[in-house]
Motif scaffolding. Sequence first.
Motif, mmCIF file in Angstrom:
data_model
loop_
_atom_site.group_PDB
_atom_site.id
_atom_site.type_symbol
_atom_site.label_atom_id
_atom_site.label_comp_id
_atom_site.label_asym_id
_atom_site.label_seq_id
_atom_site.Cartn_x
_atom_site.Cartn_y
_atom_site.Cartn_z
ATOM 1 N N ALA B 21 -43.598 61.300 29.273
ATOM 2 C CA ALA B 21 -43.139 62.172 30.176
ATOM 3 C C ALA B 21 -44.327 62.574 31.142
ATOM 4 C CB ALA B 21 -42.476 63.411 29.690
ATOM 5 N N LEU B 22 -45.472 63.029 30.386
ATOM 6 C CA LEU B 22 -46.751 63.490 30.892
ATOM 7 C C LEU B 22 -47.445 62.379 31.744
ATOM 8 C CD1 LEU B 22 -48.469 65.721 28.313
ATOM 9 C CD2 LEU B 22 -47.510 66.783 30.687
ATOM 10 N N ALA B 23 -47.401 61.033 31.432
ATOM 11 C CA ALA B 23 -47.972 60.083 31.892
ATOM 12 C C ALA B 23 -47.202 59.575 33.026
ATOM 13 C CB ALA B 23 -48.051 59.149 30.822
ATOM 14 N N VAL B 24 -45.705 59.856 33.068
ATOM 15 C CA VAL B 24 -45.075 58.933 33.947
ATOM 16 C C VAL B 24 -45.574 59.112 35.597
ATOM 17 C CG1 VAL B 24 -43.034 59.630 35.398
ATOM 18 C CG2 VAL B 24 -42.765 58.993 32.938
ATOM 19 N N PRO B 25 -45.966 60.096 36.004
ATOM 20 C CA PRO B 25 -46.555 60.072 37.431
ATOM 21 C C PRO B 25 -47.785 59.177 37.630
ATOM 22 C CG PRO B 25 -46.095 62.197 36.741
ATOM 23 C CD PRO B 25 -45.820 61.568 35.497
ATOM 24 N N PHE B 26 -48.520 59.017 36.571
ATOM 25 C CA PHE B 26 -49.547 57.800 36.648
ATOM 26 C C PHE B 26 -49.137 56.423 36.559
ATOM 27 C CE2 PHE B 26 -51.278 61.894 34.927
ATOM 28 C CZ PHE B 26 -52.294 62.226 35.696
ATOM 29 N N LEU B 27 -48.006 56.341 35.766
ATOM 30 C CA LEU B 27 -47.566 55.082 35.846
ATOM 31 C C LEU B 27 -46.619 54.689 36.943
ATOM 32 C CD1 LEU B 27 -46.257 55.145 31.832
ATOM 33 C CD2 LEU B 27 -48.285 54.056 32.672
ATOM 34 N N ALA B 28 -45.768 55.606 37.351
ATOM 35 C CA ALA B 28 -45.159 55.491 38.517
ATOM 36 C C ALA B 28 -45.870 55.496 39.795
ATOM 37 C CB ALA B 28 -43.874 56.188 38.489
ATOM 38 N N GLY B 29 -47.016 55.862 39.816
ATOM 39 C CA GLY B 29 -47.680 55.917 41.206
ATOM 40 C C GLY B 29 -46.994 56.820 41.969
ATOM 41 N N VAL B 37 -35.454 60.869 40.532
ATOM 42 C CA VAL B 37 -34.554 60.592 39.668
ATOM 43 C C VAL B 37 -34.963 61.623 38.260
ATOM 44 C CG1 VAL B 37 -33.682 59.062 37.740
ATOM 45 C CG2 VAL B 37 -33.596 58.412 40.234
ATOM 46 N N LEU B 38 -36.291 61.413 38.090
ATOM 47 C CA LEU B 38 -36.766 62.116 36.781
ATOM 48 C C LEU B 38 -36.682 63.781 36.952
ATOM 49 C CD1 LEU B 38 -39.930 59.808 35.795
ATOM 50 C CD2 LEU B 38 -37.668 60.174 34.662
ATOM 51 N N VAL B 39 -37.034 64.064 38.065
ATOM 52 C CA VAL B 39 -36.801 65.624 38.231
ATOM 53 C C VAL B 39 -35.370 66.081 38.313
ATOM 54 C CG1 VAL B 39 -37.005 67.396 40.071
ATOM 55 C CG2 VAL B 39 -38.927 65.817 39.931
ATOM 56 N N LEU B 40 -34.609 65.212 38.597
ATOM 57 C CA LEU B 40 -33.071 65.735 38.453
ATOM 58 C C LEU B 40 -32.823 65.518 36.896
ATOM 59 C CD1 LEU B 40 -31.366 64.269 41.601
ATOM 60 C CD2 LEU B 40 -31.610 66.692 40.789
ATOM 61 N N TYR B 158 -46.509 66.474 46.670
ATOM 62 C CA TYR B 158 -45.693 67.526 46.168
ATOM 63 C C TYR B 158 -44.661 67.409 44.950
ATOM 64 C CZ TYR B 158 -41.679 65.902 49.058
ATOM 65 O OH TYR B 158 -40.803 65.061 49.376
ATOM 66 N N LEU B 159 -44.265 65.890 45.241
ATOM 67 C CA LEU B 159 -43.220 65.802 44.206
ATOM 68 C C LEU B 159 -43.918 65.638 42.688
ATOM 69 C CD1 LEU B 159 -40.180 65.259 44.525
ATOM 70 C CD2 LEU B 159 -40.492 62.824 44.710
ATOM 71 N N VAL B 160 -44.978 65.079 42.672
ATOM 72 C CA VAL B 160 -45.683 65.077 41.442
ATOM 73 C C VAL B 160 -46.002 66.431 40.698
ATOM 74 C CG1 VAL B 160 -47.818 64.301 40.096
ATOM 75 C CG2 VAL B 160 -46.967 62.969 41.823
ATOM 76 N N LEU B 161 -46.214 67.293 41.695
ATOM 77 C CA LEU B 161 -46.426 68.721 41.293
ATOM 78 C C LEU B 161 -45.400 69.306 41.065
ATOM 79 C CD1 LEU B 161 -48.963 70.447 44.009
ATOM 80 C CD2 LEU B 161 -49.160 70.010 41.352
ATOM 81 N N GLU B 162 -44.105 69.005 41.563
ATOM 82 C CA GLU B 162 -42.813 69.651 41.211
ATOM 83 C C GLU B 162 -42.260 68.985 39.758
ATOM 84 O OE1 GLU B 162 -39.982 69.425 44.619
ATOM 85 O OE2 GLU B 162 -38.398 68.725 43.055
ATOM 86 N N TYR B 163 -42.570 67.774 39.718
ATOM 87 C CA TYR B 163 -42.349 66.946 38.389
ATOM 88 C C TYR B 163 -42.724 67.860 37.448
ATOM 89 C CZ TYR B 163 -42.355 63.690 34.797
ATOM 90 O OH TYR B 163 -42.187 63.112 33.448
ATOM 91 N N TYR B 164 -44.202 68.201 37.428
ATOM 92 C CA TYR B 164 -44.815 68.838 36.384
ATOM 93 C C TYR B 164 -44.171 70.337 36.191
ATOM 94 C CZ TYR B 164 -48.100 65.137 35.230
ATOM 95 O OH TYR B 164 -48.756 63.822 35.038
ATOM 96 N N VAL B 165 -44.040 70.990 37.163
ATOM 97 C CA VAL B 165 -43.471 72.355 36.886
ATOM 98 C C VAL B 165 -42.443 72.237 36.348
ATOM 99 C CG1 VAL B 165 -42.412 74.163 38.560
ATOM 100 C CG2 VAL B 165 -44.423 73.435 39.190
#
Lengths: 293, 321
Positions: B21-29, B37-40, B158-165
């Motif tokens: 889950a932590l790595a997803v933004p790096f993989l998904a770019g 989808v992941l945030v929801l 912003y979406l990556v930040l939101e994802y981590y929040v």
Amino acid sequence: MDGGIAVLGQVAFWGLYSGCIYILLATGLNLIFGVMKVVNFAHGEFLMLGTYITFFFFVISGFNPYLLLFLSIPILIGAGIIVERLCFRPILGTGKLNEIFISLGLIYIFQNGVAMVFTDEWRSMKSPFADLTIGIGPIQLPLDYIIIVVITAIILVGLSVFLDRTTTGKAIRASSQNRRGAMLMGINVERMDMLTFGIGAGLAGAAGTLWAVSGQVFSPYMGSVPAIKGFAIIILGGLGSIPGAIIGGLAIGMVENFTAFFLGGSWKDAISFILLIVVLLVRPTGLFGEAGE
Amino acid sequence: MNLAQVRTPKNLLAAAILALALAVPFLAGQNLYLLTVLVLMLIFIIYSSAWNFLTFSGQGSLGHAAFLGLGGYAASLATVRLGLPPLLTLVLGGLFSAFIGILIGITCVRLREWFLAMVTFGFAVIIQTLVVSQLAPVTGGWDGFAVQKIVPTSVPGYLVLEYYVVLLIAVLVLVLFSFLLRSRIGLALAAIRENETEARAAGINPVPFKLFAFGLSAFVSGIAGGLEIFHFGYITPEIFGIDLSFWPIIYSITGGLGTLAGPVIGTIVVTLLWDGLNVLGLTYGRFIIIGVLLVLIIIFLPRGLVSLPEEIGKKRGRKGK
């Protein structure tokens, strides 16, 4: 104030008419709950199926829609028996929450199955008597509503004769009073379960036909709220009591229509739940409820 | 705790999922669709876990969307009217939701489980009616109103930040629940769930525990509601809809009722299935498939997908004999 009284009389009659639909739903729920102690929140989907069966056969055959009661009731009895056998029997006795959850699955299946065939738009149909009214004093009553009240009364009388006089009816009542005792007397309670569930679904089917005939709109998603109101009614009127279901159904029908008249249509659904919560606050077992699950 | 205790297969699996889950933004770019989808999904993991927490106390709710929506409305109104930052109003929304939840809980503690289900269902209907009628001047009625996003869109990525929040909040919620369930509170809740009369006989007063479960469940649902609103940047009374009450139930049952991992696994599996079926163009069909899945799981796998490895093991064991 003659006009005012006439309007109030009119609203009261609407209440009587919508009470009829609720009575049919709540009586079926009460029968099922009495025999099986099962809570089927998907009961409203039988109502919805009833409206669509009526609509479909009315459009293709053009019969008098009241005659279609003879179609919707047997079809729904069959559907009820199948649902009981496939879904509720395997989980009987595993807890109320499980029954509620399996109902959710059924709600999704029925609603969207119908939506696939008929699309999800709101529909309505027109009864052949739609423009006829009968005047009683200053009140003009639509003929359809009168027929619906009469038909509901006939169905209820028929049901009570069936339950009181026939062997099968007595077996159903015996299973409802004491399941184990009934079993010991040689009654096949599982068959009674199926039959009762079927009758309950059939009553909901009748309610569906009457709903459609009266000109009310319907959609595949219309069933959930009336079903849960049906439960509110049997909690108000007492679990397992058919007279209670009748009084409760009439009360909810009246209260809803007067509320819609005085407070606006958006409160129509909310008011019955407010009533339910108030009653449960005062009496956690319901108005006339004593024992039961 | 020694290392052997920490290195159970379950914990390792949880750690692996967290790392992924932590790595997803790096993989998904910068794949925005995937991130959305992941945030929801994470928001619904929070919401389903909150719903599921209530079942630990033997209570069930058919109207949890009420608390989702109350949290959402309180948080967004506080942001729009008072100008408070979303991260603060999220908590305010949760607290408001918990307050109302405890009020409902007080009316319900004496009720049978399915009466409670009806009261909660009815409550969601009542709240929605209030929001669109009498409260419409404040809430904007059916039209709703716009709010800012949790991370302003002007911030790059912003979406990556939101994802981590959202991920952080989800992890916090799960850790909190897991801690509570292992504590004396968890034991008391289990005792009440299994047999309320015996729990009373053992000196446990069920009322405060049930109210605590209701309040905490409503609090976390309210936070999930706030997150959802701050994700979309818009709120409407649809948030009180029957669908939103039913989803956490479906997720939790599919994954496994009364387990911590159940709502997480259920939400992931059902969301993926849901979006997959959508890609296939099954608008109504996917509801039917989900419904059939639910019925089958309740009948044949009552403890949900988390119990699947165990059940398969049992079957194999029987064949081996």
